[in-house]
Scaffold this active site. Sequence first.
Site, PDB file in Angstrom:
ATOM      1  N   GLY B 100      11.377   3.254   1.260  1.00 39.38           N
ATOM      2  CA  GLY B 100      11.348   2.871   2.909  1.00 39.38           C
ATOM      3  C   GLY B 100      12.403   1.957   3.217  1.00 39.38           C
ATOM      4  O   GLY B 100      12.308   0.783   3.559  1.00 39.38           O
ATOM      5  N   ILE B 124      10.791   7.680   5.558  1.00 39.91           N
ATOM      6  CA  ILE B 124      10.057   8.764   5.896  1.00 39.91           C
ATOM      7  C   ILE B 124      10.282   9.125   7.575  1.00 39.91           C
ATOM      8  O   ILE B 124       9.996  10.433   8.107  1.00 39.91           O
ATOM      9  CB  ILE B 124       8.640   8.605   5.826  1.00 39.91           C
ATOM     10  CG1 ILE B 124       7.714   9.772   5.860  1.00 39.91           C
ATOM     11  CG2 ILE B 124       8.253   7.319   6.851  1.00 39.91           C
ATOM     12  CD1 ILE B 124       6.204   9.610   5.495  1.00 39.91           C
ATOM     13  N   ASN B 158       8.769  11.678   2.019  1.00 38.73           N
ATOM     14  CA  ASN B 158       7.450  10.791   1.933  1.00 38.73           C
ATOM     15  C   ASN B 158       7.448  10.630   0.359  1.00 38.73           C
ATOM     16  O   ASN B 158       7.014  11.350  -0.360  1.00 38.73           O
ATOM     17  CB  ASN B 158       6.304  11.606   2.422  1.00 38.73           C
ATOM     18  CG  ASN B 158       4.993  10.845   2.337  1.00 38.73           C
ATOM     19  OD1 ASN B 158       5.018   9.891   1.801  1.00 38.73           O
ATOM     20  ND2 ASN B 158       4.005  11.622   3.113  1.00 38.73           N
ATOM     21  N   THR B 159       7.922   9.299   0.115  1.00 46.86           N
ATOM     22  CA  THR B 159       7.891   9.065  -1.221  1.00 46.86           C
ATOM     23  C   THR B 159       6.488   8.989  -2.026  1.00 46.86           C
ATOM     24  O   THR B 159       6.338   9.215  -2.952  1.00 46.86           O
ATOM     25  CB  THR B 159       8.504   7.665  -1.585  1.00 46.86           C
ATOM     26  OG1 THR B 159       7.803   6.589  -0.822  1.00 46.86           O
ATOM     27  CG2 THR B 159       9.889   7.655  -1.030  1.00 46.86           C
ATOM     28  N   CYS B 178      10.786  -2.977   0.030  1.00 52.37           N
ATOM     29  CA  CYS B 178      11.327  -4.088   0.611  1.00 52.37           C
ATOM     30  C   CYS B 178      10.562  -4.023   1.935  1.00 52.37           C
ATOM     31  O   CYS B 178      10.483  -3.289   2.784  1.00 52.37           O
ATOM     32  CB  CYS B 178      12.714  -4.247   0.956  1.00 52.37           C
ATOM     33  SG  CYS B 178      13.583  -4.269  -0.641  1.00 52.37           S
ATOM     34  N   ASP B 181       5.264  -1.627   4.989  1.00 54.23           N
ATOM     35  CA  ASP B 181       4.324  -1.656   6.119  1.00 54.23           C
ATOM     36  C   ASP B 181       2.908  -2.068   5.267  1.00 54.23           C
ATOM     37  O   ASP B 181       2.438  -1.624   4.203  1.00 54.23           O
ATOM     38  CB  ASP B 181       4.013  -0.330   6.695  1.00 54.23           C
ATOM     39  CG  ASP B 181       5.377   0.549   7.336  1.00 54.23           C
ATOM     40  OD1 ASP B 181       5.867  -0.602   7.816  1.00 54.23           O
ATOM     41  OD2 ASP B 181       5.337   1.547   7.236  1.00 54.23           O
ATOM     42  N   THR B 256      18.349  -7.290   4.116  1.00 52.45           N
ATOM     43  CA  THR B 256      17.324  -6.329   4.537  1.00 52.45           C
ATOM     44  C   THR B 256      17.193  -6.470   6.083  1.00 52.45           C
ATOM     45  O   THR B 256      17.318  -7.950   6.334  1.00 52.45           O
ATOM     46  CB  THR B 256      15.969  -6.409   4.107  1.00 52.45           C
ATOM     47  OG1 THR B 256      15.581  -7.481   3.740  1.00 52.45           O
ATOM     48  CG2 THR B 256      15.864  -5.945   2.616  1.00 52.45           C
ATOM     49  N   GLU B 257      16.839  -5.572   6.805  1.00 50.56           N
ATOM     50  CA  GLU B 257      16.692  -6.028   8.275  1.00 50.56           C
ATOM     51  C   GLU B 257      15.415  -6.752   8.588  1.00 50.56           C
ATOM     52  O   GLU B 257      15.479  -7.975   9.253  1.00 50.56           O
ATOM     53  CB  GLU B 257      16.539  -4.788   9.138  1.00 50.56           C
ATOM     54  CG  GLU B 257      17.719  -3.956   9.857  1.00 50.56           C
ATOM     55  CD  GLU B 257      18.536  -3.110   8.659  1.00 50.56           C
ATOM     56  OE1 GLU B 257      18.073  -3.028   7.506  1.00 50.56           O
ATOM     57  OE2 GLU B 257      19.632  -2.907   8.968  1.00 50.56           O
ATOM     58  N   GLU B 258      14.425  -6.343   7.848  1.00 49.51           N
ATOM     59  CA  GLU B 258      13.221  -7.283   8.177  1.00 49.51           C
ATOM     60  C   GLU B 258      13.413  -8.685   7.276  1.00 49.51           C
ATOM     61  O   GLU B 258      12.968  -9.811   8.009  1.00 49.51           O
ATOM     62  CB  GLU B 258      11.990  -6.624   7.294  1.00 49.51           C
ATOM     63  CG  GLU B 258      11.432  -5.260   7.841  1.00 49.51           C
ATOM     64  CD  GLU B 258      11.060  -5.539   9.185  1.00 49.51           C
ATOM     65  OE1 GLU B 258      10.428  -6.660   9.455  1.00 49.51           O
ATOM     66  OE2 GLU B 258      11.055  -4.690  10.193  1.00 49.51           O
TER      67      GLU B 258
HETATM   68  C1  LIG Z   1       8.770  -2.476   7.585  1.00 47.85           C
HETATM   69  S1  LIG Z   1      10.037  -1.419   7.279  1.00 47.85           S
HETATM   70  C2  LIG Z   1      11.120  -2.003   6.266  1.00 47.85           C
HETATM   71  C3  LIG Z   1      12.405  -1.367   6.217  1.00 47.85           C
HETATM   72  C4  LIG Z   1      13.452  -2.125   5.026  1.00 47.85           C
HETATM   73  N1  LIG Z   1      13.057  -1.829   3.934  1.00 47.85           N
HETATM   74  C5  LIG Z   1      13.706  -3.188   5.145  1.00 47.85           C
HETATM   75  O1  LIG Z   1      13.350  -4.315   4.513  1.00 47.85           O
HETATM   76  O2  LIG Z   1      14.298  -3.926   6.429  1.00 47.85           O
HETATM   77  C6  LIG Z   1       9.267   0.004   6.217  1.00 47.85           C
HETATM   78  C7  LIG Z   1       9.708   1.216   6.209  1.00 47.85           C
HETATM   79  O3  LIG Z   1       8.969   2.048   5.521  1.00 47.85           O
HETATM   80  C8  LIG Z   1       9.101   3.302   5.662  1.00 47.85           C
HETATM   81  N2  LIG Z   1       8.099   4.225   4.975  1.00 47.85           N
HETATM   82  C9  LIG Z   1       6.631   3.974   5.074  1.00 47.85           C
HETATM   83  N3  LIG Z   1       5.835   4.865   4.415  1.00 47.85           N
HETATM   84  C10 LIG Z   1       6.983   5.672   3.816  1.00 47.85           C
HETATM   85  C11 LIG Z   1       6.660   6.679   2.771  1.00 47.85           C
HETATM   86  N4  LIG Z   1       5.642   7.169   2.581  1.00 47.85           N
HETATM   87  N5  LIG Z   1       7.845   6.988   2.451  1.00 47.85           N
HETATM   88  C12 LIG Z   1       9.048   6.805   2.791  1.00 47.85           C
HETATM   89  N6  LIG Z   1       9.223   5.818   3.444  1.00 47.85           N
HETATM   90  C13 LIG Z   1       8.094   5.342   4.075  1.00 47.85           C
HETATM   91  C14 LIG Z   1       8.792   3.093   7.195  1.00 47.85           C
HETATM   92  O4  LIG Z   1       9.089   4.192   7.932  1.00 47.85           O
HETATM   93  C15 LIG Z   1       9.683   2.075   7.400  1.00 47.85           C
HETATM   94  O5  LIG Z   1      10.838   2.241   7.899  1.00 47.85           O
END
Ligand SMILES: C[S@@+](CC[C@H](N)C(=O)[O-])C[C@H]1O[C@@H](n2cnc3c(N)ncnc32)[C@H](O)[C@@H]1O
EC number: 2.1.1.33
Lengths: 486, 283
Positions: B100, B124, B158-159, B178, B181, B256-258
């Site tokens: 993610g 994803i 989709n991990t 990190c 969601d 991380t952006e977040e």
């Molecule tokens: C809130 S963002 C955090 C992004 C980054 N890790 C950061 O800390 O800035 C969560 C990310 O997880 C991705 N994500 C959610 N479910 C996923 C999945 N099943 N497989 C891959 N990525 C996923 C979302 O699309 C989103 O970009």
Amino acid sequence: MQYPYQCIESCNRSATEDSRWILFGGRGSKLVAQSSTGVASVWPPEDEDLAVSMSGWHEDEPTEPPGKKIKLSHSNDQISTFSSLTLSHDGQHLIAVTSEDKSIRVFQIDSDCNLRQLSQRCMARRPCAISLTEDDSTIFCADKFGDVYALPLIQPSEDEQNGTPADEPSEQDTPKHYVPAASVLTVHSGRNRKVLEEQMKQASKGQKKSKEQLKFKHELLLGHVSMLTDILHATVEGRSYIITSDRDEHIRISRGLPQAHIIEGFCFGHEEFISRLCLTTSGLLVSGGGDPYLCVWAWLDGRLLEKVFIRDAVLAFLKNHPNLASSLPENDDSFRIAVCGIWSVPRRKKEQDEILVACEGIPAVFSVRLDGTTTIDAVPLIGNALDVAFVYASEDSCTTVVSVDNIHKPGSTTEIREDEGTSRLQYFAHLDGRWEDDTKFEDKLEWFSRQAPNDARNAHGDEKAVRDTLYIVENLRKRPGAEDQD
Amino acid sequence: MPGKPAKKQKRQQFKKDVEGEEADGRLPQKKFYRQRAHANPFSDHSLEYPRSPSGMDWASHYPAYAVKSNEGEGRDESRGEGETAKPRSTSKQVEIADIGCGFGGLLFALAPKFPSTLIIGMEIRTSVTEYVQEKVRALRVQHREDGGYQNAACLRANTMKFLPNFFEKGQLGKIFLCFPDPHFKQRKHKARIVSYTLNSEYAYVLRPGGVVYTITDVEDLHNWMVEHFEKHPSFERVSKDEQEKDDCVEIMRNETEEGKKVTRNNGIKYVALFRRIEDPPWP
Ligand SMILES: C[S@@+](CC[C@H](N)C(=O)[O-])C[C@H]1O[C@@H](n2cnc3c(N)ncnc32)[C@H](O)[C@@H]1O
């Protein structure tokens, strides 16, 4: 409307017991049983005097078939459909899954072939497949949301007594005191913020009751993020394994209890959904589903031994039968199959692995010998194959009982037959490598196959409900893009 | 949800521009790659994934590490991607996964920190993935002299469904989760990226001694992740002491952006690390 057996299961008891074998069949929401001594029963009992009329009947007096005596007067409020039947290894219990109420029901098989329901456990998600440990102590239930739960076969008495949730896995726990999951400082999407507000509101209103708390002992063992389609339990050299398959082409090998959280490996090779798993006599794993082939695995090390192109055999069978060939697409390549059953044929010698394979909407079963040559033979049927059970008329005579669709036209899952009175069962003996009709069972199971009472509900002829009970496997096929975003 | 046509156009234009000129090191602009925050991990996205780890074409993601499969074959080694039908392998295996990864802040900070380790970001959302891939390409051009960022890549996945399709048993040394969601809704808990059952998959792809890094600003989610990893017999929590000595923790907090957003809002960041322990003997 007649109704076929969507699932059948056999119980073969040793010759010293009063009944040698019992055949069980799920027909709509009815569970029908008949033994080799001619005793028969229906669950749930329709009528008080049914048991009486049935037990007085023996195969040597077929002139008065008991079916006639059965009244279908009162409607039944038990409307859930039997989707699978599994016999315990000791032959004492029958475990049934009923779909609408998502229940696992355990029946005691009494000596007179009567079924007594010991428990009904309603799961949070619809069970897709179950399996039993070799010692019959534990049921593994694989569900639609990808989780596998372990339940004791015999429900411990404390379950019913206090009715408190027993050791609920916290995946489904509701926090006791409601705490919103995010603080107002949390920076997330607008959508999350809305959910948070909603939660705050809920919190002030008092906590919502979780629907998912199960009031009986069950333990979460493992899970896929996919729909599970089959589960097997296997023991090799003293080590036990759980094999699970899903709609996303995975076959996973996990350790058995108490280490089911450890994944040992995967069997990669399918390109479409997997619907069925089967262990052969010698211990190979065979899997099938939406692909044109079956996979044969040395599953302990995830090694694909062979692809068996079953689709070609199905295609050849249909082409050989002009009345069926009309349903074929113009282009052979666009002909698809959905494997709905794989059964290991009981054999004396281990080296002679043989399986039977059924595909949805195909009036045949396919015998596949895996003795190095991989020969496939079609055994034609009078209706689409639904399920298979093996019955021992004597210690060394095994009869293959096939449940067939007596409602739809052979080769079709939608068109209703014009002819009536087709048997719901067919019987085959294995003679010198050939499958021959086994006529001795026609009389013995006459009542079971032709007369046993119908599900009252189906008297209304709800064609779609019947179809949705019988033909569910092709629906597992993915439709990419259907739910896609971007 | 399809991106607004204007955004899509901008992305395509950018792609065309940089493709035209071999050495274009211009970075992509994030605003053209934004996408709805949530993707449903249960639905049948038209995802591409290898049928098994051995079918994965890692060489197209890490061309500098591509192995010439056969001298005689004379395969085209120019940067043309996705041309070869057969998977090509790399001289090293991926050992760090950022699950993610979003816009890739962590990925780009880790790459110079572990210059000889292959790092993969997995995401994803399509256009977010595309952004990270464009940025990888641009940074590689900018660092042509020193060979930087050849060890970083990003792919769409989709991990939650397909992690074992990408990695062999015990392949990874570090997994980063990190600011996942949070999926606040009760009935969506199975959609969370951490659960007792999914932890078995993380344990499968991690080698014994490998570490899962988690960080979130949602206290409840932090508690949830801690509870579910601690409950899982394949993991043990890494002590606070050890945690603070790990350089990756600072990077995770700040790169991380977040993490940056939370800092701007004076929010709290909750960190927890879990070590993969050796499987016990069979009972
Ligand atoms: C809130 S963002 C955090 C992004 C980054 N890790 C950061 O800390 O800035 C969560 C990310 O997880 C991705 N994500 C959610 N479910 C996923 C999945 N099943 N497989 C891959 N990525 C996923 C979302 O699309 C989103 O970009």
